[in-house]
Design a protein around this motif. Structure first.
Motif, short mmCIF file in Angstrom:
data_model
loop_
_atom_site.label_atom_id
_atom_site.label_comp_id
_atom_site.label_asym_id
_atom_site.label_seq_id
_atom_site.Cartn_x
_atom_site.Cartn_y
_atom_site.Cartn_z
N VAL A 104 -31.98 -52.35 -7.55
CA VAL A 104 -33.09 -51.45 -7.22
C VAL A 104 -32.53 -50.12 -6.74
N VAL A 105 -32.97 -49.05 -7.38
CA VAL A 105 -32.53 -47.71 -7.01
C VAL A 105 -33.62 -47.04 -6.20
N SER A 106 -33.25 -46.46 -5.08
CA SER A 106 -34.22 -45.80 -4.22
C SER A 106 -34.88 -44.63 -4.95
N GLN A 107 -36.11 -44.30 -4.54
CA GLN A 107 -36.80 -43.15 -5.11
C GLN A 107 -36.36 -41.84 -4.45
N TRP A 108 -35.62 -41.93 -3.36
CA TRP A 108 -35.06 -40.73 -2.73
C TRP A 108 -33.87 -40.23 -3.54
N SER A 109 -33.75 -38.92 -3.65
CA SER A 109 -32.62 -38.32 -4.35
C SER A 109 -32.00 -37.22 -3.49
N LEU A 110 -30.69 -37.14 -3.56
CA LEU A 110 -29.94 -36.09 -2.87
C LEU A 110 -29.39 -35.13 -3.91
N GLN A 111 -29.64 -33.83 -3.73
CA GLN A 111 -29.17 -32.81 -4.67
C GLN A 111 -28.15 -31.91 -4.00
N LEU A 112 -27.04 -31.69 -4.70
CA LEU A 112 -25.97 -30.82 -4.22
C LEU A 112 -25.53 -29.92 -5.36
N GLY A 113 -25.30 -28.63 -5.06
CA GLY A 113 -24.85 -27.74 -6.11
C GLY A 113 -24.57 -26.35 -5.60
N GLY A 114 -24.34 -25.43 -6.55
CA GLY A 114 -24.06 -24.05 -6.22
C GLY A 114 -24.82 -23.12 -7.14
N SER A 115 -25.00 -21.85 -6.71
CA SER A 115 -25.79 -20.91 -7.48
C SER A 115 -24.97 -19.69 -7.86
N SER A 116 -25.56 -18.87 -8.72
CA SER A 116 -24.90 -17.64 -9.16
C SER A 116 -24.81 -16.61 -8.04
N GLN A 117 -25.51 -16.84 -6.92
CA GLN A 117 -25.41 -15.95 -5.76
C GLN A 117 -24.38 -16.46 -4.76
N ASN A 118 -23.51 -17.36 -5.22
CA ASN A 118 -22.46 -17.94 -4.38
C ASN A 118 -23.03 -18.66 -3.16
N ALA A 119 -24.20 -19.25 -3.34
CA ALA A 119 -24.82 -20.02 -2.26
C ALA A 119 -24.69 -21.51 -2.56
N VAL A 120 -24.63 -22.29 -1.48
CA VAL A 120 -24.59 -23.76 -1.59
C VAL A 120 -26.03 -24.28 -1.53
N ASN A 121 -26.38 -25.14 -2.46
CA ASN A 121 -27.73 -25.72 -2.52
C ASN A 121 -27.69 -27.18 -2.08
N VAL A 122 -28.59 -27.56 -1.19
CA VAL A 122 -28.75 -28.95 -0.77
C VAL A 122 -30.25 -29.26 -0.77
N ALA A 123 -30.63 -30.43 -1.26
CA ALA A 123 -32.06 -30.80 -1.29
C ALA A 123 -32.21 -32.30 -1.19
N LEU A 124 -33.35 -32.72 -0.67
CA LEU A 124 -33.74 -34.12 -0.61
C LEU A 124 -35.10 -34.23 -1.27
N THR A 125 -35.25 -35.12 -2.28
CA THR A 125 -36.49 -35.21 -3.04
C THR A 125 -37.06 -36.62 -3.00
N HIS A 126 -38.39 -36.69 -3.21
CA HIS A 126 -39.07 -37.99 -3.25
C HIS A 126 -40.35 -37.83 -4.06
N PRO A 127 -40.70 -38.83 -4.92
CA PRO A 127 -41.96 -38.74 -5.67
C PRO A 127 -43.16 -38.72 -4.74
N TRP A 128 -44.20 -37.96 -5.17
CA TRP A 128 -45.43 -37.87 -4.39
C TRP A 128 -46.60 -37.58 -5.33
N LYS A 129 -47.50 -38.56 -5.45
CA LYS A 129 -48.71 -38.41 -6.27
C LYS A 129 -48.38 -37.89 -7.66
N GLN A 130 -47.50 -38.59 -8.37
CA GLN A 130 -47.11 -38.29 -9.74
C GLN A 130 -46.39 -36.95 -9.87
N ARG A 131 -45.95 -36.38 -8.74
CA ARG A 131 -45.12 -35.20 -8.73
C ARG A 131 -43.93 -35.48 -7.82
N THR A 132 -43.17 -34.46 -7.49
CA THR A 132 -41.99 -34.65 -6.65
C THR A 132 -41.98 -33.60 -5.55
N LEU A 133 -41.78 -34.07 -4.32
CA LEU A 133 -41.59 -33.16 -3.19
C LEU A 133 -40.10 -32.95 -2.97
#
Length: 241
Positions: A104-133
């Motif tokens: 079983v895989v959790s519905q929570w997701s962790l996002q890590l990455g970088g952008s063209s503005q040399n910024a570090v991106n971090v996010a936590l996501t979860h499904p909500w009412k057929q969409r994603t928060l």
């Protein structure tokens, strides 16, 4: 008198015949409907039907989410409720059992990455009412160009090309902090806290059951400061945790 007495009996026989024929017709229509599978573009009855295929169409079960099963082949893919899959389909109980035995895989997701503005991106996501928060954070900490932001985004699927590739769009509201000496949101390079609104378009590429790669194009507008909008491209890794 005897001849007249037979008419009510004949009328009853005709009514019974008509009722029987109607019942047979309804049964045939029901059987015809049960020999088809409605494939939707998401795991829920609120999602629209994208394909209607015969029950004996060659579809393989891909993923099970609650009572909704993702079915597909090299040309078609969609979600169907388990109760709507007829016994005449190619989906066997053994295939469903194997999918259910997967970890079983959790519905929570962790996002890590970088952008063209040399910024570090971090996010936590979860499904909500057929969409994603998504709870997102960005930071660039390179000397005088330092800035950071926090935002809450609502994402929705636009199109699934196959089981591994899809396009998703999102809109966000948040707050940005322009640090002293940075001109990111302030031309006079002063310390500034400002409201933000943003839009993004993501290309999702599923690498395995837990890991996917996201290419994101986004724009962000500040409510104060120089009110400049900032466009960027990001490469993000999405890991289900």
């Amino acid at each position: 008198m005897l001849g007249l007495g037979k008419h009510p009996s004949a009328a009853c026989s005709c009514k019974l015949l008509i009722i029987t024929l109607l019942q047979l017709f309804c049964v045939q229509v029901s059987l015809a409907q049960n020999d088809r599978i409605l494939l939707r573009n998401g795991p829920g009855s609120a999602f629209s039907v994208v394909f209607e295929v015969p029950a004996n169409h060659d579809l393989k079960p891909i993923r099970l989410q609650g009572e909704w099963l993702l079915l597909g082949n090299e040309r078609k893919q969609g979600w169907a409720h388990r109760s709507d899959i007829p016994q005449s389909s190619h989906v066997s109980e053994s295939q469903l059992w194997l999918i259910q035995q997967d970890p079983v895989v959790s519905q929570w997701s962790l996002q890590l990455g970088g952008s063209s503005q040399n910024a570090v991106n971090v996010a936590l996501t979860h499904p909500w009412k057929q969409r994603t928060l998504a709870f997102r954070a960005q930071r660039r900490a390179s000397g005088e160009a330092a800035w950071q932001s926090l935002s809450l985004a609502l994402e929705t699927d636009l199109k699934h090309f196959n089981q591994d590739h899809s396009v998703r769009a999102g809109a966000s509201l948040g707050v940005g902090i322009n640090e002293e000496g940075s001109s990111h949101w302030s031309d006079d390079q002063k310390m500034l806290t400002t409201g933000l609104i943003g839009l993004n378009l993501d290309w999702h590429s599923q690498l395995n059951k837990q890991l996917s790669m996201i290419i994101r194009l986004s724009t962000e507008q500040s409510f104060s400061g120089n009110s400049a909008n900032h466009n960027e491209a990001s490469l993000i890794w999405n890991l289900k945790i």
